[in-house]
Design a protein around this motif. Sequence first.
Motif, PDB file in Angstrom:
ATOM      1  N   VAL A   3      22.060  89.748  50.447  1.00 43.03           N
ATOM      2  CA  VAL A   3      22.364  91.179  50.425  1.00 43.03           C
ATOM      3  C   VAL A   3      22.411  91.719  51.853  1.00 43.03           C
ATOM      4  N   ASN A   4      21.437  91.348  52.658  1.00 50.16           N
ATOM      5  CA  ASN A   4      21.395  91.846  54.035  1.00 50.16           C
ATOM      6  C   ASN A   4      22.566  91.316  54.858  1.00 50.16           C
ATOM      7  N   GLU A   5      22.944  90.071  54.658  1.00 54.74           N
ATOM      8  CA  GLU A   5      24.095  89.527  55.385  1.00 54.74           C
ATOM      9  C   GLU A   5      25.378  90.261  54.995  1.00 54.74           C
ATOM     10  N   ALA A   6      25.513  90.581  53.715  1.00 57.26           N
ATOM     11  CA  ALA A   6      26.691  91.335  53.263  1.00 57.26           C
ATOM     12  C   ALA A   6      26.704  92.729  53.894  1.00 57.26           C
ATOM     13  N   GLN A   7      25.545  93.367  53.963  1.00 58.36           N
ATOM     14  CA  GLN A   7      25.464  94.684  54.600  1.00 58.36           C
ATOM     15  C   GLN A   7      25.798  94.592  56.086  1.00 58.36           C
ATOM     16  N   ASP A   8      25.236  93.585  56.756  1.00 61.74           N
ATOM     17  CA  ASP A   8      25.477  93.421  58.197  1.00 61.74           C
ATOM     18  C   ASP A   8      26.960  93.191  58.488  1.00 61.74           C
ATOM     19  N   GLU A   9      27.616  92.452  57.623  1.00 60.69           N
ATOM     20  CA  GLU A   9      29.053  92.210  57.794  1.00 60.69           C
ATOM     21  C   GLU A   9      29.843  93.515  57.687  1.00 60.69           C
ATOM     22  N   LEU A  10      29.495  94.333  56.708  1.00 56.64           N
ATOM     23  CA  LEU A  10      30.164  95.625  56.560  1.00 56.64           C
ATOM     24  C   LEU A  10      29.851  96.553  57.736  1.00 56.64           C
ATOM     25  N   ILE A  11      28.636  96.521  58.223  1.00 58.52           N
ATOM     26  CA  ILE A  11      28.260  97.337  59.383  1.00 58.52           C
ATOM     27  C   ILE A  11      29.118  96.939  60.587  1.00 58.52           C
ATOM     28  N   GLU A  12      29.307  95.634  60.782  1.00 53.57           N
ATOM     29  CA  GLU A  12      30.170  95.164  61.870  1.00 53.57           C
ATOM     30  C   GLU A  12      31.594  95.676  61.701  1.00 53.57           C
ATOM     31  N   ASP A  13      32.090  95.682  60.468  1.00 45.15           N
ATOM     32  CA  ASP A  13      33.428  96.217  60.211  1.00 45.15           C
ATOM     33  C   ASP A  13      33.509  97.685  60.609  1.00 45.15           C
ATOM     34  N   PHE A  14      32.513  98.461  60.228  1.00 44.41           N
ATOM     35  CA  PHE A  14      32.502  99.887  60.561  1.00 44.41           C
ATOM     36  C   PHE A  14      32.365 100.119  62.059  1.00 44.41           C
ATOM     37  N   ASP A  15      31.677  99.211  62.751  1.00 48.31           N
ATOM     38  CA  ASP A  15      31.498  99.357  64.206  1.00 48.31           C
ATOM     39  C   ASP A  15      32.819  99.248  64.961  1.00 48.31           C
ATOM     40  N   LEU A  16      33.837  98.728  64.317  1.00 47.68           N
ATOM     41  CA  LEU A  16      35.156  98.632  64.957  1.00 47.68           C
ATOM     42  C   LEU A  16      35.814  99.997  65.120  1.00 47.68           C
ATOM     43  N   PHE A  17      35.312 100.993  64.385  1.00 52.49           N
ATOM     44  CA  PHE A  17      35.924 102.325  64.401  1.00 52.49           C
ATOM     45  C   PHE A  17      35.059 103.295  65.197  1.00 52.49           C
ATOM     46  N   ASP A  18      35.693 104.037  66.100  1.00 54.67           N
ATOM     47  CA  ASP A  18      34.984 105.034  66.894  1.00 54.67           C
ATOM     48  C   ASP A  18      34.989 106.399  66.223  1.00 54.67           C
ATOM     49  N   GLU A  19      36.047 106.690  65.498  1.00 55.06           N
ATOM     50  CA  GLU A  19      36.236 108.016  64.913  1.00 55.06           C
ATOM     51  C   GLU A  19      35.798 108.042  63.444  1.00 55.06           C
ATOM     52  N   GLN A  20      35.193 109.160  63.044  1.00 50.15           N
ATOM     53  CA  GLN A  20      34.781 109.322  61.647  1.00 50.15           C
ATOM     54  C   GLN A  20      35.981 109.246  60.711  1.00 50.15           C
ATOM     55  N   LEU A  21      37.107 109.797  61.147  1.00 55.09           N
ATOM     56  CA  LEU A  21      38.309 109.766  60.310  1.00 55.09           C
ATOM     57  C   LEU A  21      38.733 108.332  60.007  1.00 55.09           C
ATOM     58  N   ASP A  22      38.629 107.452  60.992  1.00 49.97           N
ATOM     59  CA  ASP A  22      38.978 106.043  60.785  1.00 49.97           C
ATOM     60  C   ASP A  22      37.998 105.375  59.813  1.00 49.97           C
ATOM     61  N   LYS A  23      36.727 105.738  59.915  1.00 46.04           N
ATOM     62  CA  LYS A  23      35.730 105.193  58.983  1.00 46.04           C
ATOM     63  C   LYS A  23      36.010 105.679  57.561  1.00 46.04           C
ATOM     64  N   THR A  24      36.368 106.935  57.440  1.00 47.34           N
ATOM     65  CA  THR A  24      36.693 107.489  56.127  1.00 47.34           C
ATOM     66  C   THR A  24      37.908 106.774  55.545  1.00 47.34           C
ATOM     67  N   LEU A 105      22.666  99.915  54.699  1.00 46.14           N
ATOM     68  CA  LEU A 105      24.069 100.047  55.099  1.00 46.14           C
ATOM     69  C   LEU A 105      24.481 101.508  55.255  1.00 46.14           C
ATOM     70  N   ILE A 106      24.112 102.328  54.311  1.00 44.65           N
ATOM     71  CA  ILE A 106      24.549 103.720  54.271  1.00 44.65           C
ATOM     72  C   ILE A 106      24.147 104.453  55.556  1.00 44.65           C
ATOM     73  N   GLN A 107      22.909 104.301  55.961  1.00 39.44           N
ATOM     74  CA  GLN A 107      22.437 104.978  57.172  1.00 39.44           C
ATOM     75  C   GLN A 107      23.021 104.353  58.427  1.00 39.44           C
ATOM     76  N   ARG A 108      23.125 103.041  58.455  1.00 45.58           N
ATOM     77  CA  ARG A 108      23.545 102.339  59.672  1.00 45.58           C
ATOM     78  C   ARG A 108      24.993 102.600  60.043  1.00 45.58           C
ATOM     79  N   VAL A 109      25.850 102.882  59.066  1.00 49.39           N
ATOM     80  CA  VAL A 109      27.254 103.146  59.407  1.00 49.39           C
ATOM     81  C   VAL A 109      27.507 104.635  59.614  1.00 49.39           C
ATOM     82  N   GLY A 110      26.469 105.439  59.539  1.00 46.90           N
ATOM     83  CA  GLY A 110      26.620 106.863  59.789  1.00 46.90           C
ATOM     84  C   GLY A 110      27.311 107.611  58.674  1.00 46.90           C
ATOM     85  N   MET A 111      26.981 107.267  57.449  1.00 48.67           N
ATOM     86  CA  MET A 111      27.622 107.911  56.304  1.00 48.67           C
ATOM     87  C   MET A 111      27.320 109.403  56.233  1.00 48.67           C
ATOM     88  N   GLY A 112      26.222 109.819  56.826  1.00 48.00           N
ATOM     89  CA  GLY A 112      25.877 111.234  56.784  1.00 48.00           C
ATOM     90  C   GLY A 112      27.005 112.119  57.298  1.00 48.00           C
TER      91      GLY A 112
END
Length: 143
Positions: A3-24, A105-112
């Motif tokens: 579970v943690n590895e899957a979350q970390d992989e998604l976090i890395e994917d989100f880290d590729l985006f600088d803008e909130q719009l791109d994350k959305t 995952l939710i907090q780490r990718v800045g979902m807020g």
Amino acid sequence: MTVNEAQDELIEDFDLFDEQLDKTQYIIDLGRKLPPIPEKYLTDDHLIRGCQSKVWLGAEFKENKLYFFADAEPTAQISKGLVSLLIKVLSGRTPDEIVNADLYLIQRVGMGGLITSLRSGGLASMIQKMKYYGTVYSNLIEK
């Protein structure tokens, strides 16, 4: 993959985006890739309570693992993307893994910054429902 590895992989994917719009947009794209939900789950019994949009979630138990299926009404692209994220992390896991998952995952990718308070409540309801399924099937295994 844990579970943690899957979350970390998604976090890395989100880290590729600088803008909130791109994350959305990435969340919306994940929702579009969600496999079709079996028709039997498109019922009121499978609606996630607490979502501002209609989101359906079903689970199937096979070989001691839970597999999730979800969909959302066409206007709920972000909600569909959010449930897709959870499915990527939790589907195909044992019930105990699901129940005990620490979903950071939710907090780490800045979902807020990405979701409204209403969607945040819906997301919490999605997590609660998935963990509920984990609890139900975990109890069945132990009997």
